[in-house]
Design an enzyme around this catalytic site. Structure first.
Site, PDB file in Angstrom:
ATOM      1  N   HIS A  14       0.847  -1.207   0.000  1.00 37.81           N
ATOM      2  CA  HIS A  14       0.000   0.000   0.000  1.00 37.81           C
ATOM      3  C   HIS A  14       0.884   1.259   0.000  1.00 37.81           C
ATOM      4  O   HIS A  14       0.623   2.218  -0.724  1.00 37.81           O
ATOM      5  CB  HIS A  14      -0.887   0.040   1.242  1.00 37.81           C
ATOM      6  N   GLU A  73      -1.190  -4.253  -9.099  1.00 35.44           N
ATOM      7  CA  GLU A  73      -1.223  -5.391 -10.033  1.00 35.44           C
ATOM      8  C   GLU A  73      -1.380  -6.713  -9.287  1.00 35.44           C
ATOM      9  O   GLU A  73      -1.675  -7.735  -9.891  1.00 35.44           O
ATOM     10  CB  GLU A  73       0.075  -5.415 -10.853  1.00 35.44           C
TER      11      GLU A  73
HETATM   12  P1  AMP Z   1      -6.548  -3.921  -0.285  1.00 39.02           P
HETATM   13  O1  AMP Z   1      -6.372  -3.073   0.938  1.00 39.02           O
HETATM   14  O2  AMP Z   1      -6.060  -5.315  -0.123  1.00 39.02           O
HETATM   15  O3  AMP Z   1      -7.916  -3.796  -0.881  1.00 39.02           O
HETATM   16  O4  AMP Z   1      -5.564  -3.281  -1.361  1.00 39.02           O
HETATM   17  C1  AMP Z   1      -5.608  -1.925  -1.694  1.00 39.02           C
HETATM   18  C2  AMP Z   1      -4.795  -1.714  -2.922  1.00 39.02           C
HETATM   19  O5  AMP Z   1      -3.455  -2.126  -2.693  1.00 39.02           O
HETATM   20  C3  AMP Z   1      -5.308  -2.524  -4.119  1.00 39.02           C
HETATM   21  O6  AMP Z   1      -5.206  -1.736  -5.286  1.00 39.02           O
HETATM   22  C4  AMP Z   1      -4.358  -3.696  -4.154  1.00 39.02           C
HETATM   23  O7  AMP Z   1      -4.213  -4.261  -5.441  1.00 39.02           O
HETATM   24  C5  AMP Z   1      -3.069  -3.044  -3.692  1.00 39.02           C
HETATM   25  N1  AMP Z   1      -2.131  -4.029  -3.148  1.00 39.02           N
HETATM   26  C6  AMP Z   1      -2.405  -5.017  -2.274  1.00 39.02           C
HETATM   27  N2  AMP Z   1      -1.300  -5.749  -2.038  1.00 39.02           N
HETATM   28  C7  AMP Z   1      -0.306  -5.212  -2.775  1.00 39.02           C
HETATM   29  C8  AMP Z   1       1.075  -5.518  -2.966  1.00 39.02           C
HETATM   30  N3  AMP Z   1       1.655  -6.533  -2.350  1.00 39.02           N
HETATM   31  N4  AMP Z   1       1.798  -4.742  -3.811  1.00 39.02           N
HETATM   32  C9  AMP Z   1       1.216  -3.697  -4.444  1.00 39.02           C
HETATM   33  N5  AMP Z   1      -0.079  -3.359  -4.314  1.00 39.02           N
HETATM   34  C10 AMP Z   1      -0.834  -4.103  -3.489  1.00 39.02           C
END
Ligand code: AMP
Length: 271
Positions: free
Chosen positions: A33, A145
């Site tokens: 994030h 991604e």
């Molecule tokens: P989430 O809080 O899991 O809904 O994720 C929020 C955003 O962070 C979404 O756009 C995810 O695709 C991105 N995200 C989650 N994990 C990763 C990661 N390991 N690397 C990069 N972006 C991520």
């Protein structure tokens, strides 16, 4: 950093001349994030980070209940960013009462992989993202991604609703052993965590053999290998030509979803 729970308070701050970036998250923040936020801060004058566990995208109520939430820890991690605005609302500020999830028709993108196994999930994702895009009217909105199918769907959503916003994909950030960072990784015990480090190995194995084997034989090789990993149960493994969905995006990707113990993890790489 300024923190708000009401979107109306943020809208008042949004200066029409600023370039606004939006980074939607469900909190339980990790370096994945944070790397998205850093990318947004390079491009945009004002970056809005939303922290909201969107109930409408959970097809499993147990999963929703146990999803990790810790706003205090999240705000602590965000303290390093002077220029961001955090939107941490409650359900009422977002959905204003008894709003239903919107039904979209995105076609095949939402019928395979996550769309097939998590009915209603992508409608829930599109509902919240459309809402956030209309609330803040960002110039750029950033998505990882790591959730590549979601990224494709949101690009399609932005095209459909004709909002003037760039949807920007951000690379997957990984632990040292290659495990993609995820809020759900904290559920893994020691032996599950060891098994989880094999997910990237399976994807890399597919990448290595892509030029010399057919997708069908790669898939059966991966499934066989996955079978020998403790605690790991494959839900799907797919090799997808992304240009099937976006003609200008010429890339092949391998996708995996699996359960490690009770924890569901997904990952993908470009091959
Ligand atoms: P989430 O809080 O899991 O809904 O994720 C929020 C955003 O962070 C979404 O756009 C995810 O695709 C991105 N995200 C989650 N994990 C990763 C990661 N390991 N690397 C990069 N972006 C991520």
């Amino acid at each position: 950093m300024r923190v708000y729970s009401s979107f109306k308070d943020i809208v008042k701050l949004v200066d029409k001349t600023d370039s606004i970036g939006l980074v939607p998250t469900m909190g339980s923040l990790h370096d994945g994030h944070l790397s998205i936020i850093k990318k947004a801060l390079i491009k945009d004058d004002m970056v809005i980070v939303s922290i909201y566990v969107n109930p409408k995208q959970f097809n499993d109520p147990v999963d929703l209940k146990k999803y990790p939430r810790n706003l205090e820890d999240d705000l602590d991690k965000l303290k390093i960013f002077n220029k961001i605005i955090v939107y941490a609302p409650n359900d009422r500020d977002v959905y204003n009462g008894k709003e239903e999830v919107k039904r979209y028709n995105f076609g095949k993108i939402t019928e395979i992989m996550e769309g097939r196994l998590r009915p209603g999930h992508f409608d829930g994702v599109a509902t919240i993202v459309e809402k956030l895009l209309y609330m803040f009217k960002p110039n750029n909105a950033y998505f990882g991604e790591k959730d590549f199918q979601q990224l494709l769907l949101i690009k399609e959503l932005a095209r459909k609703i004709k909002l003037d916003v760039n949807i920007i994909g951000c690379e997957t950030i990984r632990e040292r052993d290659g495990l993609a960072m995820s809020s759900r990784n904290k559920f893994l015990n020691k032996s599950e965590r060891k098994s989880a480090s094999q997910i990237i190995k399976l994807l890399e194995r597919a990448k290595k053999t892509y030029n010399t084997s057919s997708p069908k034989s790669i898939k059966s090789d991966i499934l066989k290998h996955a079978n020998s990993i403790d605690n790991l149960k494959i839900e799907y493994f797919e090799i997808i030509d992304v240009s099937e969905f976006f003609k200008d995006k010429k890339e092949i990707r391998a996708f995996i979803a699996c359960k490690i113990g009770n924890t569901r993890l997904i990952d993908n790489i470009r091959i």
